[in-house]
Motif scaffolding. Structure first.
Motif, PDB file in Angstrom:
ATOM      1  N   ILE A  45       8.130   4.746  -6.595  1.00  0.00           N
ATOM      2  CA  ILE A  45       9.452   5.075  -7.138  1.00  0.00           C
ATOM      3  C   ILE A  45       9.631   6.587  -7.248  1.00  0.00           C
ATOM      4  CG2 ILE A  45      10.898   4.940  -9.214  1.00  0.00           C
ATOM      5  CD1 ILE A  45       9.775   2.099  -9.637  1.00  0.00           C
ATOM      6  N   GLU A  46       8.615   7.271  -7.733  1.00  0.00           N
ATOM      7  CA  GLU A  46       8.710   8.720  -7.940  1.00  0.00           C
ATOM      8  C   GLU A  46       8.873   9.476  -6.618  1.00  0.00           C
ATOM      9  OE1 GLU A  46       8.964  10.438 -10.605  1.00  0.00           O
ATOM     10  OE2 GLU A  46       8.362   9.116 -12.237  1.00  0.00           O
ATOM     11  N   GLY A 103       0.566 -13.914  -3.301  1.00  0.00           N
ATOM     12  CA  GLY A 103       0.058 -14.056  -4.654  1.00  0.00           C
ATOM     13  C   GLY A 103      -0.580 -12.805  -5.229  1.00  0.00           C
ATOM     14  N   ASP A 104      -0.801 -11.783  -4.399  1.00  0.00           N
ATOM     15  CA  ASP A 104      -1.383 -10.544  -4.911  1.00  0.00           C
ATOM     16  C   ASP A 104      -0.326  -9.764  -5.696  1.00  0.00           C
ATOM     17  OD1 ASP A 104      -0.051 -10.055  -2.310  1.00  0.00           O
ATOM     18  OD2 ASP A 104      -0.626  -7.975  -2.684  1.00  0.00           O
ATOM     19  N   ALA A 105      -0.780  -8.787  -6.462  1.00  0.00           N
ATOM     20  CA  ALA A 105       0.150  -7.969  -7.254  1.00  0.00           C
ATOM     21  C   ALA A 105      -0.134  -6.494  -7.025  1.00  0.00           C
ATOM     22  CB  ALA A 105       0.015  -8.307  -8.737  1.00  0.00           C
ATOM     23  N   THR A 106       0.891  -5.687  -7.260  1.00  0.00           N
ATOM     24  CA  THR A 106       0.783  -4.243  -7.164  1.00  0.00           C
ATOM     25  C   THR A 106       0.784  -3.678  -8.578  1.00  0.00           C
ATOM     26  OG1 THR A 106       2.073  -4.343  -5.118  1.00  0.00           O
ATOM     27  CG2 THR A 106       1.788  -2.177  -6.131  1.00  0.00           C
ATOM     28  N   SER A 107      -0.137  -2.785  -8.871  1.00  0.00           N
ATOM     29  CA  SER A 107      -0.255  -2.265 -10.229  1.00  0.00           C
ATOM     30  C   SER A 107       0.993  -1.488 -10.623  1.00  0.00           C
ATOM     31  CB  SER A 107      -1.481  -1.365 -10.355  1.00  0.00           C
ATOM     32  OG  SER A 107      -1.277  -0.138  -9.668  1.00  0.00           O
ATOM     33  N   ARG A 108       1.219  -1.455 -11.918  1.00  0.00           N
ATOM     34  CA  ARG A 108       2.345  -0.680 -12.457  1.00  0.00           C
ATOM     35  C   ARG A 108       2.258   0.772 -11.997  1.00  0.00           C
ATOM     36  NH1 ARG A 108       2.690   2.750 -16.679  1.00  0.00           N
ATOM     37  NH2 ARG A 108       4.709   2.963 -17.744  1.00  0.00           N
ATOM     38  N   GLU A 109       1.075   1.348 -12.010  1.00  0.00           N
ATOM     39  CA  GLU A 109       0.883   2.739 -11.608  1.00  0.00           C
ATOM     40  C   GLU A 109       1.295   2.965 -10.161  1.00  0.00           C
ATOM     41  OE1 GLU A 109      -2.749   6.056 -11.266  1.00  0.00           O
ATOM     42  OE2 GLU A 109      -3.137   4.046 -12.055  1.00  0.00           O
ATOM     43  N   ARG A 118       0.834  -1.198   0.000  1.00  0.00           N
ATOM     44  CA  ARG A 118       0.000   0.000   0.000  1.00  0.00           C
ATOM     45  C   ARG A 118       0.871   1.252   0.000  1.00  0.00           C
ATOM     46  NH1 ARG A 118      -4.780  -1.742   4.332  1.00  0.00           N
ATOM     47  NH2 ARG A 118      -5.703  -3.375   3.002  1.00  0.00           N
ATOM     48  N   TYR A 119       0.591   2.118  -0.951  1.00  0.00           N
ATOM     49  CA  TYR A 119       1.396   3.326  -1.137  1.00  0.00           C
ATOM     50  C   TYR A 119       1.517   4.138   0.144  1.00  0.00           C
ATOM     51  CZ  TYR A 119       2.556   8.068  -2.642  1.00  0.00           C
ATOM     52  OH  TYR A 119       3.124   9.312  -2.755  1.00  0.00           O
ATOM     53  N   ASP A 120       0.391   4.401   0.817  1.00  0.00           N
ATOM     54  CA  ASP A 120       0.435   5.259   1.996  1.00  0.00           C
ATOM     55  C   ASP A 120       1.264   4.649   3.115  1.00  0.00           C
ATOM     56  OD1 ASP A 120      -1.416   3.233   2.340  1.00  0.00           O
ATOM     57  OD2 ASP A 120      -2.811   4.448   3.519  1.00  0.00           O
ATOM     58  N   GLU A 154      17.797   5.776 -11.562  1.00  0.00           N
ATOM     59  CA  GLU A 154      19.122   5.284 -11.173  1.00  0.00           C
ATOM     60  C   GLU A 154      19.095   4.462  -9.892  1.00  0.00           C
ATOM     61  OE1 GLU A 154      21.510   8.583  -8.805  1.00  0.00           O
ATOM     62  OE2 GLU A 154      20.719   9.431 -10.668  1.00  0.00           O
ATOM     63  N   ASN A 155      17.991   4.543  -9.136  1.00  0.00           N
ATOM     64  CA  ASN A 155      17.910   3.853  -7.846  1.00  0.00           C
ATOM     65  C   ASN A 155      16.914   2.697  -7.864  1.00  0.00           C
ATOM     66  OD1 ASN A 155      15.733   5.695  -8.092  1.00  0.00           O
ATOM     67  ND2 ASN A 155      15.393   5.659  -5.883  1.00  0.00           N
ATOM     68  N   VAL A 156      16.715   2.082  -9.030  1.00  0.00           N
ATOM     69  CA  VAL A 156      15.772   0.968  -9.156  1.00  0.00           C
ATOM     70  C   VAL A 156      16.460  -0.198  -9.850  1.00  0.00           C
ATOM     71  CG1 VAL A 156      13.560   0.177 -10.089  1.00  0.00           C
ATOM     72  CG2 VAL A 156      13.793   2.540  -9.280  1.00  0.00           C
ATOM     73  N   ILE A 157      16.225  -1.408  -9.353  1.00  0.00           N
ATOM     74  CA  ILE A 157      16.690  -2.622 -10.027  1.00  0.00           C
ATOM     75  C   ILE A 157      15.516  -3.589 -10.138  1.00  0.00           C
ATOM     76  CG2 ILE A 157      17.520  -3.668  -7.855  1.00  0.00           C
ATOM     77  CD1 ILE A 157      19.730  -5.040  -9.594  1.00  0.00           C
ATOM     78  N   TYR A 158      15.404  -4.205 -11.305  1.00  0.00           N
ATOM     79  CA  TYR A 158      14.365  -5.208 -11.571  1.00  0.00           C
ATOM     80  C   TYR A 158      14.992  -6.591 -11.477  1.00  0.00           C
ATOM     81  CZ  TYR A 158      10.799  -7.895 -14.105  1.00  0.00           C
ATOM     82  OH  TYR A 158       9.843  -8.828 -14.455  1.00  0.00           O
ATOM     83  N   LEU A 159      14.337  -7.504 -10.780  1.00  0.00           N
ATOM     84  CA  LEU A 159      14.820  -8.880 -10.673  1.00  0.00           C
ATOM     85  C   LEU A 159      13.867  -9.827 -11.386  1.00  0.00           C
ATOM     86  CD1 LEU A 159      15.962  -9.150  -6.940  1.00  0.00           C
ATOM     87  CD2 LEU A 159      17.230  -8.303  -8.916  1.00  0.00           C
ATOM     88  N   GLY A 160      14.435 -10.786 -12.097  1.00  0.00           N
ATOM     89  CA  GLY A 160      13.646 -11.824 -12.754  1.00  0.00           C
ATOM     90  C   GLY A 160      14.312 -13.169 -12.570  1.00  0.00           C
ATOM     91  N   THR A 161      13.614 -14.226 -12.969  1.00  0.00           N
ATOM     92  CA  THR A 161      14.138 -15.576 -12.747  1.00  0.00           C
ATOM     93  C   THR A 161      13.682 -16.523 -13.836  1.00  0.00           C
ATOM     94  OG1 THR A 161      14.267 -17.395 -11.152  1.00  0.00           O
ATOM     95  CG2 THR A 161      12.172 -16.248 -11.309  1.00  0.00           C
ATOM     96  N   PHE A 162      14.463 -17.588 -14.033  1.00  0.00           N
ATOM     97  CA  PHE A 162      14.077 -18.683 -14.920  1.00  0.00           C
ATOM     98  C   PHE A 162      13.450 -19.844 -14.141  1.00  0.00           C
ATOM     99  CE2 PHE A 162      17.133 -16.439 -17.534  1.00  0.00           C
ATOM    100  CZ  PHE A 162      16.576 -16.519 -18.801  1.00  0.00           C
ATOM    101  N   SER A 163      13.236 -19.672 -12.842  1.00  0.00           N
ATOM    102  CA  SER A 163      12.791 -20.780 -11.991  1.00  0.00           C
ATOM    103  C   SER A 163      11.307 -21.092 -12.095  1.00  0.00           C
ATOM    104  CB  SER A 163      13.122 -20.476 -10.526  1.00  0.00           C
ATOM    105  OG  SER A 163      14.502 -20.416 -10.319  1.00  0.00           O
ATOM    106  N   LYS A 164      10.494 -20.143 -12.537  1.00  0.00           N
ATOM    107  CA  LYS A 164       9.046 -20.310 -12.478  1.00  0.00           C
ATOM    108  C   LYS A 164       8.472 -20.646 -13.854  1.00  0.00           C
ATOM    109  CE  LYS A 164       9.737 -19.156  -8.246  1.00  0.00           C
ATOM    110  NZ  LYS A 164       9.875 -20.224  -7.233  1.00  0.00           N
ATOM    111  N   ALA A 165       8.084 -19.636 -14.618  1.00  0.00           N
ATOM    112  CA  ALA A 165       7.437 -19.878 -15.904  1.00  0.00           C
ATOM    113  C   ALA A 165       8.337 -20.651 -16.871  1.00  0.00           C
ATOM    114  CB  ALA A 165       7.013 -18.556 -16.528  1.00  0.00           C
ATOM    115  N   TYR A 166       9.661 -20.477 -16.741  1.00  0.00           N
ATOM    116  CA  TYR A 166      10.586 -21.142 -17.657  1.00  0.00           C
ATOM    117  C   TYR A 166      10.961 -22.557 -17.202  1.00  0.00           C
ATOM    118  CZ  TYR A 166      11.143 -16.745 -20.155  1.00  0.00           C
ATOM    119  OH  TYR A 166      10.905 -15.609 -20.893  1.00  0.00           O
TER     120      TYR A 166
END
Length: 364
Positions: free
Chosen positions: A178-179, A166-172, A140-142, A215-227
């Motif tokens: 981040i902003e 299992g829940d997700a946070t919207s891109r927005e 939650r943003y707040d 400059e202060n954000v990193i995205y992590l991904g994996t081959f362990s799940k869908a792949y």
């Protein structure tokens, strides 16, 4: 022998129980055990990947290409980013370890949601850092902003979709956080299950490229799940070059194996296998939602390859998990997360038939 004092406050990560344990403890034949606890791909590994692994078996005595040129090229093409933006880890959790070692000390704090991936806390505590959690398991943003302004954490973890809920946070909403955050705080966007979220609703789809503007954000991904490469341990981080260069100083040489590298290169090409995995998931998860409704307990709307059931006052998650285990069905009890619920990987139709049969008998 005296160990580092920070170890006193660290709990060992509890992995999902292996099939071998159930075979040993309960005398159940391996073929009769259904493992739905660790969010592995239920249809296994791509046949093309399996063939590549067999073809490279005679190279197991050789170190891998430590530049990981081909794998980075595949990821560069997939996400439209540069090689200099990528670091490869033995699972994305190794990149988490690099991040903690590069940024944290005993004066630092890290911020995360109330219930999220346990390794965030473990790696932070190894460095002596303080853990700050929001009140909710949702991002939650707040709540994040209140905690951010109060504690000025060195790292903020946004796990979307979130494990183990299992829940997700919207891109927005992610971009709003981040902003608001200053460049002295690193934001880790952990997208281990992003393929499932993107397929379900593009409102929750986040790509590494759009985060490279920060400059202060990193995205992590994996081959362990869908792949389907959980056993090969390959993950990656994508960020601006300055951050990647710093993390490389934490990376040991040859940190993934020759076979893991070959498998990941081929897996990155086989998008048809990923689409097949997601299609099966979307078909079978409806059965889990119907099962919960039929038996009167809640579930969290899932954007991952698993679902979380919440029992409230109706059932005890430990009793349910233990009873299913004795029947050869392995699921994840969430009691250690402070939740009276269970996390279940969405299996194949046959695996789910077995799960629902035993589950119905247990709770009746």
């Amino acid at each position: 022998m005296k160990f580092n004092k920070v170890l006193e406050g660290i709990q060992t990560y509890e992995a999902g129980k292996p099939i071998e344990l159930v075979v040993r403890e309960f005398g159940i034949a391996p073929e009769n055990v259904v493992k739905l606890a660790s969010n592995e791909n239920p249809i296994g590994t791509s046949p093309k990947v399996a063939e590549v692994i067999r073809a490279n078996a005679d190279k197991a005595h050789l170190y891998p290409d430590d530049s990981m040129f081909e794998l980075k090229a595949a990821l560069s093409g997939k996400f439209d980013v540069g090689d200099e933006n990528i670091i490869i880890g033995a699972g994305s959790d190794q990149v988490l370890e690099f991040i903690s070692r590069a940024l944290l000390d005993e004066k630092s704090s890290v911020l995360m949601s109330a219930v999220t991936f346990a390794m965030y806390e473990i790696y932070a505590k190894q460095m002596g850092a303080k853990i700050v959690r929001t009140a909710s398991w949702e991002h939650r943003y707040d709540e994040f902003m209140e905690a951010y302004h109060m504690h000025k954490p060195k790292i903020i973890y946004i796990c979307t979709p979130n494990n183990p809920t299992g829940d997700a946070t919207s891109r927005e909403e992610v971009l709003e956080i981040i902003e608001e955050v200053g460049n002295d705080t690193l934001i880790v966007v952990d997208g281990a299950y992003m393929e499932y979220a993107s397929a379900k609703d593009d409102k929750y789809a986040i790509t590494p490229k759009e985060l490279l503007g920060y400059e202060n954000v990193i995205y992590l991904g994996t081959f362990s799940k869908a792949y389907g490469l959980g056993g090969m341990r390959v993950g990656y981080g994508i960020a601006q070059p300055e951050l990647i260069k710093a993390l490389y100083k934490m990376r040991p040489p040859f940190n993934i194996s020759t076979l893991s590298l070959a498998a990941a290169i081929e897996a990155a090409k086989d998008e048809a296998f990923v689409a097949k995995s997601i299609a099966l998931h979307q078909e079978q998860i409806k059965r889990y939602e119907d099962f919960a409704k039929e038996h009167g307990f809640e579930y969290i709307d899932s954007y991952t390859n698993f679902i979380t059931y919440l029992f409230g006052d109706t059932l005890d998650s430990t009793e349910v998990s233990d009873a299913l285990l004795r029947r050869g069905v392995i699921i994840r009890n969430l009691a250690s997360y402070g939740m009276n619920g269970v996390r279940i990987t969405i299996g194949t139709a046959a695996q789910n038939d077995v799960l629902f049969k035993h589950f119905s008998e247990v709770i009746s």
